[in-house]
Design a protein around this motif. Sequence first.
Motif, short mmCIF file in Angstrom:
data_model
loop_
_atom_site.label_atom_id
_atom_site.label_comp_id
_atom_site.label_asym_id
_atom_site.label_seq_id
_atom_site.Cartn_x
_atom_site.Cartn_y
_atom_site.Cartn_z
N PHE A 22 -42.55 -39.14 27.01
CA PHE A 22 -41.10 -39.26 27.11
C PHE A 22 -40.42 -37.99 26.58
N LEU A 23 -40.89 -37.49 25.42
CA LEU A 23 -40.31 -36.28 24.84
C LEU A 23 -40.50 -35.09 25.77
N SER A 24 -41.68 -35.01 26.40
CA SER A 24 -41.96 -33.90 27.31
C SER A 24 -41.02 -33.92 28.51
N VAL A 25 -40.86 -35.09 29.12
CA VAL A 25 -39.99 -35.21 30.30
C VAL A 25 -38.54 -34.91 29.93
N ALA A 26 -38.05 -35.55 28.85
CA ALA A 26 -36.65 -35.39 28.46
C ALA A 26 -36.32 -33.95 28.11
N SER A 27 -37.19 -33.32 27.29
CA SER A 27 -36.91 -31.95 26.86
C SER A 27 -37.06 -30.95 28.01
N SER A 28 -38.06 -31.15 28.87
CA SER A 28 -38.28 -30.21 29.99
C SER A 28 -37.15 -30.26 31.00
N VAL A 29 -36.71 -31.47 31.35
CA VAL A 29 -35.59 -31.59 32.29
C VAL A 29 -34.32 -30.99 31.68
N SER A 30 -34.12 -31.21 30.39
CA SER A 30 -32.93 -30.67 29.71
C SER A 30 -32.94 -29.15 29.71
N ILE A 31 -34.11 -28.55 29.41
CA ILE A 31 -34.15 -27.09 29.33
C ILE A 31 -34.04 -26.45 30.71
N VAL A 32 -34.55 -27.13 31.74
CA VAL A 32 -34.41 -26.59 33.10
C VAL A 32 -32.94 -26.57 33.51
N ILE A 33 -32.23 -27.64 33.23
CA ILE A 33 -30.80 -27.70 33.56
C ILE A 33 -30.03 -26.64 32.76
N CYS A 34 -30.38 -26.50 31.46
CA CYS A 34 -29.72 -25.50 30.61
C CYS A 34 -30.00 -24.09 31.12
N ASN A 35 -31.27 -23.80 31.43
CA ASN A 35 -31.63 -22.46 31.90
C ASN A 35 -31.06 -22.16 33.27
N LYS A 36 -30.97 -23.22 34.11
CA LYS A 36 -30.40 -23.00 35.44
C LYS A 36 -28.93 -22.61 35.32
N ALA A 37 -28.21 -23.27 34.41
CA ALA A 37 -26.81 -22.91 34.19
C ALA A 37 -26.71 -21.50 33.61
N LEU A 38 -27.64 -21.16 32.71
CA LEU A 38 -27.64 -19.84 32.08
C LEU A 38 -27.92 -18.73 33.08
N MET A 39 -28.88 -18.96 33.97
CA MET A 39 -29.29 -17.90 34.89
C MET A 39 -28.46 -17.86 36.17
N SER A 40 -28.16 -19.04 36.72
CA SER A 40 -27.44 -19.07 38.00
C SER A 40 -25.94 -18.92 37.82
N ASN A 41 -25.37 -19.64 36.85
CA ASN A 41 -23.92 -19.67 36.70
C ASN A 41 -23.39 -18.58 35.76
#
Length: 349
Positions: A22-41
């Motif tokens: 659960f921790l792996s899924v929650a943290s990985s999805v969160s960091i992907v969304i965060c990094n996508k906003a950081l890199m794309s937006n």
Amino acid sequence: MSDFSKMGEMSSFQLGVIGALFLSVASSVSIVICNKALMSNLGFPFATTLTSWHLIVTFCTLHAAQRFHFFDAKAIDMKTVMLFGILNGVSIGLLNLSLGFNSIGFYQMTKLAIIPFTVLLETLFLKKQFSQKIKLSLLVLLGGVGIASVTDLQLNFVGTILSLLAIVTTCVGQILTNTIQKRLNVSSTQLLYQSAPFQAAILFVSGPFVDHFLTKKNVFAHKYSSIVLAFIILSCIISVSVNFSTFMVIGKTSPVTYQVLGHLKTCLVLAFGYTLLHDPFTIRNIIGILVAIIGMGLYSYFCVQDNKKKQSVDLSLASQMKDKDSTPLLGMPDKEGHEAKKSTKVSLV
């Protein structure tokens, strides 16, 4: 050890596995969304350098936790830890280079190839057996992820070589993560604490060069606004959970299970991207995600069934060993009684 204590240990282990997943899924999805906003937006495309900062923050956090006695540091052979850390750092760099030299579709195929190659390596070198049902469920899973995420397949020589090297180093690194924890009897936290500085060092040195080669931009010349800094700090904080849960999942389960979990994350990221970031979404994406979820469900079910069979075999073997060990103990009083009677007769005579 009684059967009740064994059952208690088994249930606590299962709860630990569920918590790690659960921790792996929650943290990985969160960091992907965060990094996508950081890199794309926000226009911060320096992925390799960012990863080195993640590992530096992870090490500092674990060092503070160790100083406050949240866990005990365990000495591991320095050569083993150094080679392990460098290998993991190199694999991250190669994956980023593979993405830079290949199309998105071919990069996704590279990530899909990690599972069958891991199965092959574990079968050949660790003599691990995978049932036909598990192999079939993995095929369904990979097919679903392929349908959902793979688009164009443009091949080039350099990109193909980089992808092959990325697959090999990633598989070996994840297998070693599991093997080192079990053979040296170290926890995921202890192994991550020991290896994080070497992973961070190799990426911190090579990251700016890799990022400059891929983006034609200098990470040190970038204009860091307050919002960019805020997202970088948030990404680094989330990365502590990502790195910790990665080592925990691989240590408690297997590299193949971790890769299966990774493809679930891919599907969740696609779904969240459509829901939160309004990414383009097609019926093909929906079908692929559903097929992948079915494949993951089948994999989980067959793994549980295999584990139950293994546990029943282990319990029966333990029971047989217990009976065998108890036989001489049961026989000893009679022998002692016989010897006592014999000695009594001798003394009487």
